[in-house]
Design a protein around this motif. Structure first.
Motif, mmCIF file in Angstrom:
data_model
loop_
_atom_site.group_PDB
_atom_site.id
_atom_site.type_symbol
_atom_site.label_atom_id
_atom_site.label_comp_id
_atom_site.label_asym_id
_atom_site.label_seq_id
_atom_site.Cartn_x
_atom_site.Cartn_y
_atom_site.Cartn_z
ATOM 1 N N SER A 1 8.442 6.557 -1.862
ATOM 2 C CA SER A 1 8.250 6.006 -0.267
ATOM 3 C C SER A 1 6.878 6.191 0.147
ATOM 4 C CB SER A 1 9.531 6.688 0.612
ATOM 5 O OG SER A 1 9.050 7.894 0.896
ATOM 6 N N PRO A 2 6.631 5.754 1.368
ATOM 7 C CA PRO A 2 5.358 6.155 1.994
ATOM 8 C C PRO A 2 5.290 7.566 2.410
ATOM 9 C CG PRO A 2 6.277 4.098 2.876
ATOM 10 C CD PRO A 2 7.561 4.749 2.117
ATOM 11 N N ALA A 3 6.264 8.181 2.383
ATOM 12 C CA ALA A 3 6.391 9.713 2.808
ATOM 13 C C ALA A 3 6.433 10.609 1.709
ATOM 14 C CB ALA A 3 7.573 10.194 3.719
ATOM 15 N N ARG A 4 6.307 9.957 0.544
ATOM 16 C CA ARG A 4 6.254 10.508 -0.913
ATOM 17 C C ARG A 4 7.740 11.007 -1.380
ATOM 18 N NH1 ARG A 4 2.514 7.844 -0.425
ATOM 19 N NH2 ARG A 4 0.486 8.164 -0.796
ATOM 20 N N GLN A 5 8.621 10.360 -0.759
ATOM 21 C CA GLN A 5 9.949 10.722 -1.256
ATOM 22 C C GLN A 5 10.429 9.715 -2.559
ATOM 23 O OE1 GLN A 5 11.001 9.567 2.198
ATOM 24 N NE2 GLN A 5 12.212 11.159 3.121
ATOM 25 N N THR A 6 10.826 10.381 -3.256
ATOM 26 C CA THR A 6 11.422 9.645 -4.719
ATOM 27 C C THR A 6 12.874 9.428 -4.703
ATOM 28 O OG1 THR A 6 11.595 11.411 -5.960
ATOM 29 C CG2 THR A 6 9.320 10.624 -5.798
ATOM 30 N N GLN B 48 0.884 -1.218 -0.197
ATOM 31 C CA GLN B 48 0.036 0.015 0.072
ATOM 32 C C GLN B 48 0.779 1.293 0.027
ATOM 33 O OE1 GLN B 48 -2.586 -0.498 3.308
ATOM 34 N NE2 GLN B 48 -3.696 -2.270 2.790
ATOM 35 N N ALA B 49 2.034 1.075 0.546
ATOM 36 C CA ALA B 49 2.812 2.481 0.741
ATOM 37 C C ALA B 49 3.900 2.706 -0.138
ATOM 38 C CB ALA B 49 3.424 2.467 2.109
ATOM 39 N N TRP B 50 4.720 1.828 -0.644
ATOM 40 C CA TRP B 50 5.656 1.830 -1.506
ATOM 41 C C TRP B 50 5.227 1.672 -3.144
ATOM 42 C CZ3 TRP B 50 10.619 3.081 -0.218
ATOM 43 C CH2 TRP B 50 10.854 3.005 1.436
ATOM 44 N N GLN B 51 5.389 2.695 -3.714
ATOM 45 C CA GLN B 51 5.001 2.572 -5.106
ATOM 46 C C GLN B 51 6.152 2.674 -6.257
ATOM 47 O OE1 GLN B 51 1.768 5.499 -5.713
ATOM 48 N NE2 GLN B 51 1.185 5.258 -3.644
#
Length: 249
Positions: free
Chosen positions: A168-173, A155-158
């Motif tokens: 990442s889950p914190a929207r870092q790329t 769910q969190a890693w994309q």
């Protein structure tokens, strides 16, 4: 003999010789006699000590477990200690003690520049090694940050639609290399099921028959280390012995 007695001579073990209690130390050394000597002494002083014979063995071990400090010989087969120290320093907060027969000021400066926290010259004095480990543990304990919690992988890693960017889950790329992209594409496609080493190798090279499987372990370790350095989070890739890899919560 009680637990407080010295197993080398039967005398009571002084408190100062238990100063490494609870410290996890991995020794990377290709000289088996010196490795056994260091492991015996570190365990005697209370450390949880483990021996490894090469950089590749260290990277494989780090896929499954973590340690507090690595004692690193410079003259390793394959990737040398300087290169390993540089990689470990970029990867995270593991303490690094460099051990070498090269004692010149130039060699010492090079080792410290590459990432070593402590630089020791052979022949090794075990008391000096223990003192260095104790000092380094104090410094690491004071500096080590509190890490954010690991979130659910699926769910969190994309992974971006083209596969070149991990979020990442914190929207870092994080921009990926071609091999990292191939590995993660397969793992994400597997939706929590294990992916064999053979399938992963076939995805990242046109000559799988000529690809050393140990390179895959090193690749995954370095990917996890890059993610940790860039995001402060652990990418939940799990190595399954005899099977392959799994992206999991």
């Amino acid at each position: 003999m009680t637990a407080d007695q010295d197993n080398r001579g039967g005398a009571p073990l002084p408190a100062a010789q238990k100063e490494l209690d609870g410290l996890t130390v991995w020794v990377v050394e290709d000289d088996p006699e010196l490795l056994d000597l260091m492991l015996d002494d570190l365990q005697w002083r209370g450390a949880q000590a483990r021996g490894l014979g090469s950089a590749e063995a260290l990277y494989r071990a780090l896929l499954h477990d973590r340690c507090d400090i690595v004692v690193l010989d410079v003259g390793l087969p394959g990737e040398d200690g300087y290169a390993v120290a540089s990689h470990l320093r970029q990867a995270g907060d593991i303490g690094i003690v460099m051990l070498t027969g090269r004692g010149s000021a130039h060699d010492m400066a090079h080792g410290l520049t590459q990432g070593a926290d402590v630089y020791l010259v052979k022949p090794l004095d075990l008391d000096v090694l223990a003192a260095g480990l104790l000092s380094l543990r104090r410094r690491l304990s004071a500096a080590r940050p509190v890490m954010p919690p690991i979130m659910d992988a699926q769910q969190a890693w994309q992974l971006s639609s083209d596969g070149w960017t991990l979020q990442s889950p914190a929207r870092q790329t994080l921009a990926l290399t071609a091999m990292e992209r191939g590995v993660l594409q397969l793992l994400f496609e597997a939706s929590g099921e294990p992916v064999t080493r053979d399938r992963l190798i076939e995805r990242i090279t046109d000559t799988p028959w000529d690809f050393d499987p140990h390179r895959l372990d090193v690749l995954v370790h370095r990917l996890r280390a890059r993610v940790r350095s860039a995001t402060g989070l652990e990418l939940p890739i799990r190595a399954l012995r005899g099977q392959g890899y799994l992206l999991t919560a």
